[in-house]
Write an enzyme that holds these catalytic residues in place. Structure first.
Site, PDB file in Angstrom:
ATOM      1  N   ASP A 196       2.983  -6.069   2.439  1.00 60.56           N
ATOM      2  CA  ASP A 196       3.424  -5.149   3.492  1.00 60.56           C
ATOM      3  C   ASP A 196       3.872  -5.870   4.766  1.00 60.56           C
ATOM      4  O   ASP A 196       4.094  -5.229   5.798  1.00 60.56           O
ATOM      5  CB  ASP A 196       2.276  -4.190   3.848  1.00 60.56           C
ATOM      6  CG  ASP A 196       2.063  -3.127   2.776  1.00 60.56           C
ATOM      7  OD1 ASP A 196       3.059  -2.463   2.403  1.00 60.56           O
ATOM      8  OD2 ASP A 196       0.926  -2.965   2.308  1.00 60.56           O
ATOM      9  N   HIS A 219       0.610   7.256   9.653  1.00 56.21           N
ATOM     10  CA  HIS A 219       0.534   6.916  11.073  1.00 56.21           C
ATOM     11  C   HIS A 219       1.040   8.078  11.937  1.00 56.21           C
ATOM     12  O   HIS A 219       1.741   8.954  11.441  1.00 56.21           O
ATOM     13  CB  HIS A 219       1.445   5.715  11.373  1.00 56.21           C
ATOM     14  CG  HIS A 219       0.978   4.416  10.809  1.00 56.21           C
ATOM     15  ND1 HIS A 219       1.793   3.595  10.058  1.00 56.21           N
ATOM     16  CD2 HIS A 219      -0.204   3.762  10.914  1.00 56.21           C
ATOM     17  CE1 HIS A 219       1.135   2.490   9.726  1.00 56.21           C
ATOM     18  NE2 HIS A 219      -0.087   2.572  10.216  1.00 56.21           N
ATOM     19  N   CYS A 239       9.434   0.783  11.472  1.00 58.01           N
ATOM     20  CA  CYS A 239       8.334  -0.127  11.128  1.00 58.01           C
ATOM     21  C   CYS A 239       8.731  -1.560  10.846  1.00 58.01           C
ATOM     22  O   CYS A 239       7.876  -2.424  10.749  1.00 58.01           O
ATOM     23  CB  CYS A 239       7.543   0.441   9.962  1.00 58.01           C
ATOM     24  SG  CYS A 239       8.505   0.546   8.488  1.00 58.01           S
ATOM     25  N   LEU A 262       0.848  -1.201   0.000  1.00 60.15           N
ATOM     26  CA  LEU A 262       0.000   0.000   0.000  1.00 60.15           C
ATOM     27  C   LEU A 262       0.875   1.239   0.000  1.00 60.15           C
ATOM     28  O   LEU A 262       1.959   1.233   0.582  1.00 60.15           O
ATOM     29  CB  LEU A 262      -0.862   0.016   1.267  1.00 60.15           C
ATOM     30  CG  LEU A 262      -1.838  -1.139   1.429  1.00 60.15           C
ATOM     31  CD1 LEU A 262      -2.483  -1.092   2.817  1.00 60.15           C
ATOM     32  CD2 LEU A 262      -2.917  -1.072   0.341  1.00 60.15           C
ATOM     33  N   ARG A 267      -6.223   4.056   9.960  1.00 61.69           N
ATOM     34  CA  ARG A 267      -5.849   2.686  10.304  1.00 61.69           C
ATOM     35  C   ARG A 267      -6.189   2.302  11.746  1.00 61.69           C
ATOM     36  O   ARG A 267      -6.149   1.134  12.107  1.00 61.69           O
ATOM     37  CB  ARG A 267      -4.342   2.485  10.100  1.00 61.69           C
ATOM     38  CG  ARG A 267      -3.825   2.822   8.701  1.00 61.69           C
ATOM     39  CD  ARG A 267      -4.264   1.785   7.683  1.00 61.69           C
ATOM     40  NE  ARG A 267      -3.678   2.030   6.376  1.00 61.69           N
ATOM     41  CZ  ARG A 267      -2.510   1.524   5.982  1.00 61.69           C
ATOM     42  NH1 ARG A 267      -1.799   0.770   6.777  1.00 61.69           N
ATOM     43  NH2 ARG A 267      -2.061   1.785   4.763  1.00 61.69           N
ATOM     44  N   ARG A 307      -4.030  -5.967   4.986  1.00 62.39           N
ATOM     45  CA  ARG A 307      -2.988  -6.334   5.952  1.00 62.39           C
ATOM     46  C   ARG A 307      -3.512  -7.175   7.123  1.00 62.39           C
ATOM     47  O   ARG A 307      -2.745  -7.617   7.961  1.00 62.39           O
ATOM     48  CB  ARG A 307      -2.302  -5.060   6.472  1.00 62.39           C
ATOM     49  CG  ARG A 307      -1.644  -4.238   5.367  1.00 62.39           C
ATOM     50  CD  ARG A 307      -0.601  -3.296   5.915  1.00 62.39           C
ATOM     51  NE  ARG A 307       0.411  -4.012   6.672  1.00 62.39           N
ATOM     52  CZ  ARG A 307       1.354  -3.426   7.386  1.00 62.39           C
ATOM     53  NH1 ARG A 307       1.417  -2.120   7.433  1.00 62.39           N
ATOM     54  NH2 ARG A 307       2.239  -4.141   8.061  1.00 62.39           N
ATOM     55  N   GLU A 354       5.947  -3.776  12.634  1.00 63.86           N
ATOM     56  CA  GLU A 354       5.553  -2.858  13.713  1.00 63.86           C
ATOM     57  C   GLU A 354       4.034  -2.693  13.795  1.00 63.86           C
ATOM     58  O   GLU A 354       3.482  -2.454  14.865  1.00 63.86           O
ATOM     59  CB  GLU A 354       6.181  -1.482  13.472  1.00 63.86           C
ATOM     60  CG  GLU A 354       5.711  -0.430  14.451  1.00 63.86           C
ATOM     61  CD  GLU A 354       6.361   0.926  14.257  1.00 63.86           C
ATOM     62  OE1 GLU A 354       6.326   1.465  13.141  1.00 63.86           O
ATOM     63  OE2 GLU A 354       6.912   1.435  15.235  1.00 63.86           O
ATOM     64  N   ASP A 355       3.377  -2.835  12.653  1.00 63.58           N
ATOM     65  CA  ASP A 355       1.937  -2.549  12.635  1.00 63.58           C
ATOM     66  C   ASP A 355       1.079  -3.671  13.192  1.00 63.58           C
ATOM     67  O   ASP A 355      -0.081  -3.452  13.534  1.00 63.58           O
ATOM     68  CB  ASP A 355       1.499  -2.212  11.199  1.00 63.58           C
ATOM     69  CG  ASP A 355       2.148  -0.925  10.731  1.00 63.58           C
ATOM     70  OD1 ASP A 355       2.279  -0.016  11.564  1.00 63.58           O
ATOM     71  OD2 ASP A 355       2.548  -0.857   9.562  1.00 63.58           O
TER      72      ASP A 355
HETATM   73  C1  CIR Z   1       1.246   0.443   4.636  1.00 63.49           C
HETATM   74  O1  CIR Z   1       0.726   1.370   4.020  1.00 63.49           O
HETATM   75  O2  CIR Z   1       0.653  -0.195   5.494  1.00 63.49           O
HETATM   76  C2  CIR Z   1       2.686   0.079   4.320  1.00 63.49           C
HETATM   77  N1  CIR Z   1       2.934   0.285   2.947  1.00 63.49           N
HETATM   78  C3  CIR Z   1       3.653   0.884   5.148  1.00 63.49           C
HETATM   79  C4  CIR Z   1       3.511   0.634   6.606  1.00 63.49           C
HETATM   80  C5  CIR Z   1       4.503   1.402   7.398  1.00 63.49           C
HETATM   81  N2  CIR Z   1       4.338   1.149   8.770  1.00 63.49           N
HETATM   82  C6  CIR Z   1       4.933   1.827   9.730  1.00 63.49           C
HETATM   83  O3  CIR Z   1       5.670   2.749   9.469  1.00 63.49           O
HETATM   84  N3  CIR Z   1       4.675   1.481  10.977  1.00 63.49           N
END
Ligand code: CIR
Length: 271
Positions: free
Chosen positions: A65, A170, A264, A23, A142, A90, A70-71
Protein backbone atom coordinates in the site's frame (compact mmCIF):
# COMPACT_ATOMS: atom_id res chain seq x y z
CA UNK A 1 -0.50 31.20 2.80
CA UNK A 2 -2.93 30.67 -0.07
CA UNK A 3 -4.90 27.45 0.55
CA UNK A 4 -4.77 24.79 -2.15
CA UNK A 5 -1.68 26.30 -3.82
CA UNK A 6 1.47 24.23 -3.57
CA UNK A 7 5.03 24.05 -4.82
CA UNK A 8 5.89 20.39 -4.18
CA UNK A 9 4.29 16.95 -4.00
CA UNK A 10 5.62 13.82 -2.35
CA UNK A 11 4.73 10.80 -4.48
CA UNK A 12 5.78 7.21 -4.96
CA UNK A 13 7.75 6.85 -8.18
CA UNK A 14 6.17 3.55 -9.22
CA UNK A 15 3.79 0.91 -7.95
CA UNK A 16 5.02 -2.34 -6.40
CA UNK A 17 4.25 -5.73 -8.04
CA UNK A 18 2.66 -6.60 -4.70
CA UNK A 19 -0.08 -3.96 -5.13
CA UNK A 20 -2.68 -6.75 -5.39
CA UNK A 21 -1.90 -7.68 -1.78
CA UNK A 22 -2.85 -4.22 -0.57
CA UNK A 23 -5.46 -3.98 2.18
CA UNK A 24 -9.06 -3.73 1.10
CA UNK A 25 -12.41 -3.56 2.83
CA UNK A 26 -14.02 -6.03 0.43
CA UNK A 27 -13.02 -8.80 -1.94
CA UNK A 28 -11.94 -7.20 -5.15
CA UNK A 29 -11.24 -7.94 -8.79
CA UNK A 30 -7.53 -8.51 -9.42
CA UNK A 31 -5.67 -5.30 -10.12
CA UNK A 32 -4.31 -5.03 -13.65
CA UNK A 33 -0.76 -3.97 -12.80
CA UNK A 34 0.07 -2.58 -16.24
CA UNK A 35 -3.05 -0.49 -16.20
CA UNK A 36 -2.36 0.64 -12.63
CA UNK A 37 1.14 1.64 -13.68
CA UNK A 38 -0.22 3.67 -16.60
CA UNK A 39 -2.85 5.30 -14.40
CA UNK A 40 -0.23 6.25 -11.84
CA UNK A 41 2.13 7.63 -14.50
CA UNK A 42 -0.64 9.75 -15.92
CA UNK A 43 -1.43 11.05 -12.41
CA UNK A 44 2.23 11.97 -11.90
CA UNK A 45 2.35 13.65 -15.32
CA UNK A 46 -0.67 15.80 -14.45
CA UNK A 47 0.94 16.92 -11.19
CA UNK A 48 4.25 17.66 -12.85
CA UNK A 49 2.73 19.55 -15.78
CA UNK A 50 0.91 21.79 -13.31
CA UNK A 51 4.33 23.03 -12.20
CA UNK A 52 4.68 21.01 -9.01
CA UNK A 53 8.14 19.71 -8.20
CA UNK A 54 7.77 15.99 -7.48
CA UNK A 55 9.70 14.47 -4.58
CA UNK A 56 9.76 10.74 -5.27
CA UNK A 57 10.12 7.76 -3.00
CA UNK A 58 10.74 4.29 -4.44
CA UNK A 59 8.13 1.56 -4.30
CA UNK A 60 8.94 -1.26 -1.87
CA UNK A 61 7.60 -4.79 -2.40
CA UNK A 62 7.20 -5.19 1.36
CA UNK A 63 4.67 -2.38 1.41
CA UNK A 64 1.87 -3.16 -1.02
CA UNK A 65 0.00 0.00 0.00
CA UNK A 66 3.05 2.27 -0.04
CA UNK A 67 1.88 4.15 -3.14
CA UNK A 68 -0.87 5.69 -0.96
CA UNK A 69 1.56 8.21 0.49
CA UNK A 70 -1.24 10.47 1.72
CA UNK A 71 -1.64 8.21 4.73
CA UNK A 72 1.93 8.43 6.04
CA UNK A 73 2.46 12.19 6.19
CA UNK A 74 0.34 15.31 6.50
CA UNK A 75 1.66 18.63 5.28
CA UNK A 76 0.62 22.22 5.60
CA UNK A 77 2.87 24.89 4.13
CA UNK A 78 6.39 23.79 5.00
CA UNK A 79 5.36 21.80 8.07
CA UNK A 80 5.29 18.02 7.70
CA UNK A 81 3.87 15.58 10.21
CA UNK A 82 4.84 11.90 9.88
CA UNK A 83 1.89 9.76 10.93
CA UNK A 84 1.63 6.30 12.44
CA UNK A 85 -0.85 4.22 10.42
CA UNK A 86 -3.50 2.31 12.32
CA UNK A 87 -3.05 -0.52 9.80
CA UNK A 88 -0.27 -2.72 11.19
CA UNK A 89 0.95 -3.77 7.72
CA UNK A 90 1.47 -0.11 6.81
CA UNK A 91 3.41 1.12 9.86
CA UNK A 92 6.83 0.53 8.34
CA UNK A 93 5.99 2.79 5.37
CA UNK A 94 6.71 5.87 7.44
CA UNK A 95 10.44 5.19 7.68
CA UNK A 96 11.16 5.71 4.00
CA UNK A 97 9.00 8.81 3.98
CA UNK A 98 10.78 10.22 7.04
CA UNK A 99 14.19 9.60 5.44
CA UNK A 100 13.12 11.30 2.21
CA UNK A 101 11.79 14.42 3.98
CA UNK A 102 14.91 14.54 6.18
CA UNK A 103 17.16 14.54 3.10
CA UNK A 104 15.47 17.62 1.66
CA UNK A 105 14.43 19.39 4.89
CA UNK A 106 17.32 21.77 5.29
CA UNK A 107 17.50 22.73 1.59
CA UNK A 108 13.77 23.43 1.39
CA UNK A 109 13.32 24.74 4.93
CA UNK A 110 10.88 22.04 5.99
CA UNK A 111 9.83 21.68 9.61
CA UNK A 112 9.39 18.00 10.48
CA UNK A 113 7.38 16.42 13.26
CA UNK A 114 5.40 13.29 13.82
CA UNK A 115 3.72 10.84 16.12
CA UNK A 116 5.92 10.08 19.12
CA UNK A 117 3.96 7.42 21.00
CA UNK A 118 4.09 4.72 18.35
CA UNK A 119 2.45 2.17 20.65
CA UNK A 120 -0.73 4.13 21.28
CA UNK A 121 -1.20 6.99 18.84
CA UNK A 122 -2.51 6.27 15.36
CA UNK A 123 -3.31 8.60 12.51
CA UNK A 124 -3.59 8.20 8.74
CA UNK A 125 -3.58 11.14 6.35
CA UNK A 126 -6.73 9.92 4.58
CA UNK A 127 -8.57 10.87 7.76
CA UNK A 128 -7.29 14.41 7.83
CA UNK A 129 -8.84 17.22 5.77
CA UNK A 130 -7.61 20.82 5.89
CA UNK A 131 -10.35 23.22 4.93
CA UNK A 132 -8.14 26.27 4.61
CA UNK A 133 -9.07 27.44 8.13
CA UNK A 134 -9.22 24.33 10.29
CA UNK A 135 -8.55 20.60 10.24
CA UNK A 136 -11.36 18.05 10.24
CA UNK A 137 -10.15 14.61 11.33
CA UNK A 138 -12.07 11.35 11.14
CA UNK A 139 -11.85 8.91 14.04
CA UNK A 140 -11.80 5.55 12.29
CA UNK A 141 -10.27 2.10 12.62
CA UNK A 142 -7.03 3.77 11.41
CA UNK A 143 -7.02 6.97 13.47
CA UNK A 144 -7.55 7.42 17.22
CA UNK A 145 -7.93 10.34 19.63
CA UNK A 146 -4.38 10.01 20.90
CA UNK A 147 -3.08 10.35 17.32
CA UNK A 148 -5.24 13.45 16.90
CA UNK A 149 -3.90 14.93 20.17
CA UNK A 150 -0.29 14.59 19.02
CA UNK A 151 -1.22 16.11 15.65
CA UNK A 152 -2.91 19.09 17.36
CA UNK A 153 0.24 19.91 19.28
CA UNK A 154 2.24 20.14 16.07
CA UNK A 155 -0.30 22.17 14.07
CA UNK A 156 -1.36 24.25 17.07
CA UNK A 157 -1.98 27.36 14.94
CA UNK A 158 -5.21 25.87 13.52
CA UNK A 159 -8.35 24.49 15.17
CA UNK A 160 -8.89 20.75 14.89
CA UNK A 161 -12.29 19.08 15.10
CA UNK A 162 -13.02 15.36 14.99
CA UNK A 163 -15.90 13.32 13.57
CA UNK A 164 -16.76 9.67 14.12
CA UNK A 165 -16.56 7.69 10.89
CA UNK A 166 -18.05 4.26 11.47
CA UNK A 167 -18.10 2.86 7.95
CA UNK A 168 -15.75 2.89 4.99
CA UNK A 169 -12.05 3.50 5.28
CA UNK A 170 -11.20 7.15 5.90
CA UNK A 171 -12.94 10.50 6.33
CA UNK A 172 -11.82 11.48 2.85
CA UNK A 173 -13.35 8.31 1.39
CA UNK A 174 -16.54 10.38 1.57
CA UNK A 175 -15.49 13.95 0.87
CA UNK A 176 -12.85 16.49 -0.14
CA UNK A 177 -12.50 20.27 -0.28
CA UNK A 178 -13.73 21.95 -3.41
CA UNK A 179 -12.59 25.36 -2.25
CA UNK A 180 -12.16 27.14 1.09
CA UNK A 181 -15.90 27.44 1.61
CA UNK A 182 -17.18 24.28 0.00
CA UNK A 183 -17.05 20.61 0.87
CA UNK A 184 -17.78 18.08 -1.85
CA UNK A 185 -19.52 15.19 -0.11
CA UNK A 186 -21.30 11.98 -1.00
CA UNK A 187 -25.04 11.70 -0.42
CA UNK A 188 -24.63 8.23 1.15
CA UNK A 189 -26.01 7.59 4.64
CA UNK A 190 -22.58 7.44 6.29
CA UNK A 191 -21.44 10.63 4.56
CA UNK A 192 -24.54 12.43 5.75
CA UNK A 193 -23.87 11.35 9.35
CA UNK A 194 -20.42 12.92 9.05
CA UNK A 195 -21.95 15.99 7.39
CA UNK A 196 -24.16 16.55 10.46
CA UNK A 197 -21.18 16.33 12.80
CA UNK A 198 -19.25 18.86 10.73
CA UNK A 199 -22.17 21.29 10.82
CA UNK A 200 -22.38 20.92 14.61
CA UNK A 201 -18.70 21.09 15.43
CA UNK A 202 -16.93 23.17 12.80
CA UNK A 203 -15.61 26.60 13.71
CA UNK A 204 -16.60 27.94 10.28
CA UNK A 205 -19.58 27.61 7.96
CA UNK A 206 -19.22 25.56 4.81
CA UNK A 207 -21.37 24.98 1.75
CA UNK A 208 -21.89 21.35 0.84
CA UNK A 209 -22.12 20.06 -2.73
CA UNK A 210 -23.43 16.51 -2.96
CA UNK A 211 -22.60 13.74 -5.42
CA UNK A 212 -24.14 10.26 -5.42
CA UNK A 213 -21.10 8.02 -4.97
CA UNK A 214 -18.63 8.04 -2.06
CA UNK A 215 -15.55 7.73 -4.25
CA UNK A 216 -16.74 10.46 -6.57
CA UNK A 217 -16.58 12.96 -3.71
CA UNK A 218 -12.83 12.57 -3.40
CA UNK A 219 -11.22 14.95 -5.87
CA UNK A 220 -7.88 16.70 -5.96
CA UNK A 221 -7.86 20.50 -5.94
CA UNK A 222 -4.51 22.21 -6.43
CA UNK A 223 -2.98 25.22 -8.16
CA UNK A 224 -6.19 26.38 -9.87
CA UNK A 225 -6.97 22.87 -11.04
CA UNK A 226 -9.48 20.25 -10.15
CA UNK A 227 -8.77 16.61 -10.89
CA UNK A 228 -11.70 14.19 -10.82
CA UNK A 229 -11.94 10.42 -11.41
CA UNK A 230 -12.86 9.63 -14.98
CA UNK A 231 -15.12 6.88 -13.62
CA UNK A 232 -17.56 9.54 -12.36
CA UNK A 233 -18.74 11.66 -15.22
CA UNK A 234 -21.48 13.22 -13.09
CA UNK A 235 -18.93 14.84 -10.80
CA UNK A 236 -17.10 16.33 -13.73
CA UNK A 237 -20.39 17.81 -14.90
CA UNK A 238 -21.28 19.08 -11.41
CA UNK A 239 -17.96 20.84 -11.34
CA UNK A 240 -18.92 22.77 -14.45
CA UNK A 241 -20.30 25.56 -12.30
CA UNK A 242 -16.93 26.00 -10.59
CA UNK A 243 -15.57 27.34 -13.81
CA UNK A 244 -12.89 29.59 -12.40
CA UNK A 245 -10.50 26.67 -12.27
CA UNK A 246 -9.47 24.09 -14.88
CA UNK A 247 -11.08 20.67 -14.77
CA UNK A 248 -9.15 17.52 -15.56
CA UNK A 249 -10.03 13.82 -15.40
CA UNK A 250 -7.88 10.80 -14.71
CA UNK A 251 -8.61 7.10 -14.37
CA UNK A 252 -8.40 5.60 -10.88
CA UNK A 253 -10.10 2.22 -11.45
CA UNK A 254 -7.19 -0.01 -10.37
CA UNK A 255 -6.46 1.87 -7.12
CA UNK A 256 -10.12 2.06 -6.22
CA UNK A 257 -10.17 -1.78 -6.11
CA UNK A 258 -8.19 -1.52 -2.86
CA UNK A 259 -9.99 1.60 -1.60
CA UNK A 260 -7.53 4.14 -2.96
CA UNK A 261 -9.11 7.53 -3.64
CA UNK A 262 -7.73 10.25 -5.87
CA UNK A 263 -6.11 12.28 -3.10
CA UNK A 264 -4.24 9.32 -1.67
CA UNK A 265 -1.25 9.11 -4.01
CA UNK A 266 0.34 12.46 -3.19
CA UNK A 267 1.09 14.86 -0.34
CA UNK A 268 1.28 18.53 -1.30
CA UNK A 269 3.43 21.04 0.50
CA UNK A 270 4.62 24.59 -0.08
CA UNK A 271 7.95 26.25 0.56
C1 CIR B 1 -5.43 0.81 2.68
O1 CIR B 1 -6.41 0.14 2.99
O2 CIR B 1 -4.70 1.34 3.51
C2 CIR B 1 -5.11 1.00 1.21
N1 CIR B 1 -5.46 -0.17 0.50
C3 CIR B 1 -5.83 2.19 0.63
C4 CIR B 1 -5.43 3.47 1.27
C5 CIR B 1 -6.12 4.63 0.65
N2 CIR B 1 -5.73 5.82 1.28
C6 CIR B 1 -6.31 6.99 1.09
O3 CIR B 1 -7.26 7.10 0.35
N3 CIR B 1 -5.83 8.03 1.76
Amino acid sequence: MKPFFYTHALVCEDIPHSLNNGLSLDDHEPIDLDLARRQHQSYLDILEKSGLKLIKIQSDENYSDGVFVEDTSIALGNKIFITNPGAVSRRGETEQVRVKYSQIASDLGLVLGGIKDLENSFLEGGDCMFTGREFIIGLTTRTNQSGVDEFKEFFSEYPVITCQVTEGLHLKSFMSMLNEDTILISSSKEAQLIHEQIVQKANFKYNFVQVPEDSAANILVFNNMMLTSEEYESVYETMNEFNSISRLKTRNSEFKKIDGCLTCRCVFFTI
